[in-house]
Design an enzyme around this catalytic site. Structure first.
Site, PDB file in Angstrom:
ATOM      1  N   ASP A   1      44.918   0.363  76.737  1.00 30.38           N
ATOM      2  CA  ASP A   1      44.780   1.524  77.623  1.00 30.38           C
ATOM      3  C   ASP A   1      45.649   1.481  78.870  1.00 30.38           C
ATOM      4  O   ASP A   1      45.551   2.367  79.718  1.00 30.38           O
ATOM      5  CB  ASP A   1      43.307   1.691  78.017  1.00 30.38           C
TER       6      ASP A   1
ATOM      7  N   ASP B   1      43.914   7.370  69.540  1.00 30.16           N
ATOM      8  CA  ASP B   1      44.137   7.538  70.986  1.00 30.16           C
ATOM      9  C   ASP B   1      45.382   6.797  71.462  1.00 30.16           C
ATOM     10  O   ASP B   1      46.008   7.156  72.459  1.00 30.16           O
ATOM     11  CB  ASP B   1      42.951   6.998  71.797  1.00 30.16           C
TER      12      ASP B   1
HETATM   13  N1  GLY Z   1      40.180   6.655  74.459  1.00 26.92           N
HETATM   14  C1  GLY Z   1      38.795   6.761  74.371  1.00 26.92           C
HETATM   15  C2  GLY Z   1      38.280   8.132  74.291  1.00 26.92           C
HETATM   16  O1  GLY Z   1      38.990   9.089  74.105  1.00 26.92           O
HETATM   17  O2  GLY Z   1      37.075   8.262  74.432  1.00 26.92           O
END
Ligand code: GLY
Length: 409
Positions: free
Chosen positions: A114, A179
């Site tokens: 992330d 994601d």
């Molecule tokens: N990246 C985690 C979410 O979208 O909840």
């Protein structure tokens, strides 16, 4: 003949102006949203400055905050940069700088994927708007940290460390989530700024792998794909935040549209454009997309043929919540996609404007002084954990503001 020609010309001009009305988000609407956002964020900023943590959502009527190690930290400074970009007021710039710079130590964070969300949304927007050279080196180090999670045999960046699957049946050793497409923008930036193609190579490999294994033949998407690092093969395809392994989690689909659109922008490779357009079409034409175009948290909740894993708790909910954050993400993505999509461009833009119109209405956009000072209501973080369900969430606000700025451009 002349009269017929004039008649056709009039009809064309009329239909174009009607279309123009429908495909633009009026400046006065935008001004109103940002004026209210200023009121909300003045209060949110006061609270955040006291806590010195990143506003994330709300629970039991109170603001919840994220610590520096959590994936959502970059959205708050990013939203503050958008406030500055729209209003040009120094107070928002000061706030954005202050909150961006609190994230500095994350440039060395290799614990998860992330770092793109954390650093590109904060320092990346800061660099774009100020050209601060110090931000550039922090972004390059952040890209290096992200690359430590890449495995050439797999051809993808590992999203999470070892994690049990949602149904508890497996331990996922190399989980990659849809994601993760969003983190690639940091890598493309690093290649452009350093001239080192290594970052871009990794981003392209990752996007290709995601196309191969996360994107289904109908252009819906899996949330999680787990890889075997010896063979490089996908060994599990499942969900973590969606309703069922074979369902389509709407925020995941929105991440995919955004990520492949951005990857096309950075590579000019038509395979990525085709994937972005087909994933967008899947989303916006879905029979379960409500008429206001704000999706449920998953397209297939409670449908026959889709079974929620036993450990998932979404069945505790007695209704199907929407996810306004998925709507904000796809609105922003569609506005960019409309520039590359040829004859389909106006349709994507019109859909994005319809979404923004819904999000700016009292049904989703909070009255100043309510909603714990966030902008959007009705986002869903993780329905399977009954966590942040039907709540404001900072990443919903971030992509909403980004989309409004894109609509203005
Ligand atoms: N990246 C985690 C979410 O979208 O909840």
């Amino acid at each position: 003949m002349k009269a017929t020609f004039k008649f056709i010309l009039c009809l064309t001009i009329l239909s174009q102006s009607v279309f123009a009305q429908k495909s633009t988000f009026a400046t006065n609407q935008s001004n109103q949203v940002f004026a209210n956002a200023e009121l909300q964020y003045h209060s949110l900023l006061d609270s955040a400055n006291i806590k010195m943590k990143y506003p994330r959502s709300s629970k039991d009527g109170k603001i919840t905050y994220a610590g520096i190690e959590e994936w959502t930290g970059g959205f708050w400074p990013g939203a503050l940069w958008f406030m500055y970009e729209y209003t040009q007021k120094p107070e928002w710039k000061q706030a954005a700088i202050k909150w961006t710079e609190t994230l500095e130590s994350n440039q060395f964070n290799t614990n998860h994927h992330d770092i793109g969300f954390m650093m590109y949304n904060s320092y990346g927007n800061g660099y774009r708007l100020t050209g601060n050279e110090k931000y550039k080196s922090i972004l390059i180090q952040s890209a290096k940290s992200l690359c430590t999670r890449y495995n050439e045999k797999v051809g993808a960046i590992k999203s999470w460390n070892d994690k049990p699957s949602l149904d508890g049946k497996d331990i996922l050793h190399y989980p990659v989530i849809i994601d993760n497409m969003m983190n690639l923008e940091l890598l493309f930036f690093a290649s452009k700024i350093t001239g080192d193609t290594m970052y871009k190579h990794i981003a392209i490999k990752h996007a290709e792998k995601t196309m191969e294994n996360h994107v289904r033949s109908d252009f819906s998407s899996y949330h999680v794909v787990d890889y075997d690092t010896i063979t490089g093969k996908a060994i599990h395809k499942e969900t973590n935040q969606g309703f069922a392994h074979n369902s389509t989690w709407t925020r995941g689909q929105a991440w995919g549209v955004y990520g492949f659109t951005m990857t096309y922008r950075e590579t000019g490779d038509k395979r990525f454009l085709n994937t972005a357009m087909k994933m967008a079409d899947y989303f916006i034409n879905h029979k379960n997309l409500p008429s206001d175009k704000i999706p449920n948290w998953d397209f297939n909740v409670n449908e026959s043929g889709y079974t929620s894993p036993a450990s998932a708790q979404s069945n505790q909910l007695n209704y199907i919540p929407r996810d306004a954050s998925a709507a904000a993400i796809i609105a922003s993505a569609l506005l960019e996609l409309s520039n590359y999509a040829g004859t389909k461009g106006p349709m994507y833009k019109k859909t994005a404007i319809q979404i923004l119109t819904s999000l700016s209405s009292p049904s989703y956009f909070a009255k100043p002084g309510t909603n714990n000072h966030f902008l959007l209501m009705h986002c869903t973080g993780n329905a399977n954990r009954v966590s942040e369900v039907d709540k404001p969430i900072m990443y919903g606000d971030y992509y909403f503001l980004e989309a409004l700025l894109r609509a203005k451009k």
